[in-house]
Design a protein around this motif. Structure first.
Motif, PDB file in Angstrom:
ATOM      1  N   ARG A  54      42.216  53.049  45.430  1.00 22.89           N
ATOM      2  CA  ARG A  54      43.176  51.951  45.508  1.00 22.89           C
ATOM      3  C   ARG A  54      42.486  50.645  45.833  1.00 22.89           C
ATOM      4  O   ARG A  54      41.522  50.607  46.578  1.00 22.89           O
ATOM      5  CB  ARG A  54      44.225  52.224  46.584  1.00 22.89           C
ATOM      6  CG  ARG A  54      45.060  53.440  46.336  1.00 22.89           C
ATOM      7  CD  ARG A  54      46.043  53.155  45.282  1.00 22.89           C
ATOM      8  NE  ARG A  54      46.979  54.258  45.130  1.00 22.89           N
ATOM      9  CZ  ARG A  54      47.878  54.286  44.214  1.00 22.89           C
ATOM     10  NH1 ARG A  54      48.008  53.298  43.369  1.00 22.89           N
ATOM     11  NH2 ARG A  54      48.691  55.308  44.094  1.00 22.89           N
ATOM     12  N   VAL A  55      43.016  49.587  45.292  1.00 23.88           N
ATOM     13  CA  VAL A  55      42.555  48.245  45.598  1.00 23.88           C
ATOM     14  C   VAL A  55      43.765  47.365  45.845  1.00 23.88           C
ATOM     15  O   VAL A  55      44.877  47.680  45.434  1.00 23.88           O
ATOM     16  CB  VAL A  55      41.692  47.648  44.456  1.00 23.88           C
ATOM     17  CG1 VAL A  55      40.387  48.384  44.314  1.00 23.88           C
ATOM     18  CG2 VAL A  55      42.449  47.601  43.161  1.00 23.88           C
ATOM     19  N   GLN A  56      43.526  46.244  46.512  1.00 24.91           N
ATOM     20  CA  GLN A  56      44.593  45.278  46.753  1.00 24.91           C
ATOM     21  C   GLN A  56      44.174  43.952  46.149  1.00 24.91           C
ATOM     22  O   GLN A  56      43.056  43.471  46.374  1.00 24.91           O
ATOM     23  CB  GLN A  56      44.854  45.105  48.242  1.00 24.91           C
ATOM     24  CG  GLN A  56      45.986  44.149  48.533  1.00 24.91           C
ATOM     25  CD  GLN A  56      46.354  44.146  50.003  1.00 24.91           C
ATOM     26  OE1 GLN A  56      45.593  44.583  50.850  1.00 24.91           O
ATOM     27  NE2 GLN A  56      47.527  43.642  50.298  1.00 24.91           N
ATOM     28  N   CYS A  57      45.066  43.356  45.392  1.00 24.77           N
ATOM     29  CA  CYS A  57      44.798  42.079  44.741  1.00 24.77           C
ATOM     30  C   CYS A  57      44.742  40.980  45.801  1.00 24.77           C
ATOM     31  O   CYS A  57      45.646  40.854  46.631  1.00 24.77           O
ATOM     32  CB  CYS A  57      45.887  41.776  43.722  1.00 24.77           C
ATOM     33  SG  CYS A  57      45.690  40.157  42.949  1.00 24.77           S
ATOM     34  N   ASN A  58      43.671  40.196  45.786  1.00 24.83           N
ATOM     35  CA  ASN A  58      43.540  39.092  46.727  1.00 24.83           C
ATOM     36  C   ASN A  58      44.520  37.958  46.429  1.00 24.83           C
ATOM     37  O   ASN A  58      44.829  37.154  47.295  1.00 24.83           O
ATOM     38  CB  ASN A  58      42.112  38.534  46.706  1.00 24.83           C
ATOM     39  CG  ASN A  58      41.114  39.492  47.300  1.00 24.83           C
ATOM     40  OD1 ASN A  58      41.451  40.298  48.164  1.00 24.83           O
ATOM     41  ND2 ASN A  58      39.885  39.417  46.841  1.00 24.83           N
ATOM     42  N   ASP A  59      44.998  37.866  45.203  1.00 24.61           N
ATOM     43  CA  ASP A  59      45.912  36.788  44.821  1.00 24.61           C
ATOM     44  C   ASP A  59      47.352  37.071  45.229  1.00 24.61           C
ATOM     45  O   ASP A  59      48.032  36.222  45.778  1.00 24.61           O
ATOM     46  CB  ASP A  59      45.859  36.545  43.313  1.00 24.61           C
ATOM     47  CG  ASP A  59      44.524  35.975  42.858  1.00 24.61           C
ATOM     48  OD1 ASP A  59      43.881  35.271  43.667  1.00 24.61           O
ATOM     49  OD2 ASP A  59      44.126  36.254  41.724  1.00 24.61           O
ATOM     50  N   CYS A  60      47.840  38.293  44.912  1.00 25.19           N
ATOM     51  CA  CYS A  60      49.266  38.561  45.110  1.00 25.19           C
ATOM     52  C   CYS A  60      49.558  39.680  46.101  1.00 25.19           C
ATOM     53  O   CYS A  60      50.697  39.903  46.454  1.00 25.19           O
ATOM     54  CB  CYS A  60      49.926  38.879  43.776  1.00 25.19           C
ATOM     55  SG  CYS A  60      49.366  40.442  43.054  1.00 25.19           S
ATOM     56  N   GLY A  61      48.542  40.432  46.526  1.00 27.85           N
ATOM     57  CA  GLY A  61      48.749  41.505  47.495  1.00 27.85           C
ATOM     58  C   GLY A  61      49.163  42.825  46.894  1.00 27.85           C
ATOM     59  O   GLY A  61      49.342  43.799  47.617  1.00 27.85           O
ATOM     60  N   ALA A  62      49.346  42.886  45.581  1.00 26.56           N
ATOM     61  CA  ALA A  62      49.721  44.146  44.940  1.00 26.56           C
ATOM     62  C   ALA A  62      48.617  45.181  45.153  1.00 26.56           C
ATOM     63  O   ALA A  62      47.437  44.852  45.210  1.00 26.56           O
ATOM     64  CB  ALA A  62      49.950  43.938  43.449  1.00 26.56           C
ATOM     65  N   VAL A  63      49.018  46.437  45.296  1.00 27.26           N
ATOM     66  CA  VAL A  63      48.068  47.530  45.507  1.00 27.26           C
ATOM     67  C   VAL A  63      48.201  48.519  44.363  1.00 27.26           C
ATOM     68  O   VAL A  63      49.301  48.866  43.947  1.00 27.26           O
ATOM     69  CB  VAL A  63      48.325  48.249  46.847  1.00 27.26           C
ATOM     70  CG1 VAL A  63      47.423  49.462  47.002  1.00 27.26           C
ATOM     71  CG2 VAL A  63      48.133  47.286  48.010  1.00 27.26           C
TER      72      VAL A  63
END
Length: 125
Positions: free
Chosen positions: A89-98
């Protein structure tokens, strides 16, 4: 004063569990009061005498100990599965989506299953 918990060392826990008598451990009173053992073949593999007393928690303690050997194996396997899933899993630095990241033919990073698109930066949550 609360202390910071130590990281969980699954290898050490599993080593201790694998060195212990297999389970399930069942009571065998014919060998003495409160004698518990594993019957995994033609003979008993003794755990020993475990006297839980007569207190209000005695039955719950007895059930906990009887099933601890299998429960530890099941919990370790689930922790390893969850750790592997989390590592993907990763989390987007722009929008926080995982989600899980993949790179499309356009060269941009996309997150599944969130559907977020076009974000080129992602970090582990």
């Amino acid at each position: 004063m609360p202390h910071d918990p130590q990281p969980l060392d699954l290898d050490a826990i599993e080593t201790r569990a694998n060195a212990a008598t297999p389970g399930p451990w069942e009571e065998h009173p014919q060998y003495g009061p409160h004698f518990y053992a594993y019957l995994g073949g033609p003979y008993l593999r003794g755990v020993g005498t475990l006297n839980f007393g007569d207190g209000e928690d005695a039955e719950a303690d007895r059930e906990f100990v009887k099933h601890a050997r299998e429960d530890i194996d099941a919990m370790a396997a689930e922790i390893r599965r969850l750790r592997a899933e989390l590592a993907r899993r990763v989390q987007c630095n722009d929008c926080g989506a995982v989600g899980e990241i993949f790179t499309a033919t356009d060269g941009l990073a996309y997150l599944e299953p969130s559907g977020q698109i076009g974000h080129q930066r992602a970090a582990r949550p």
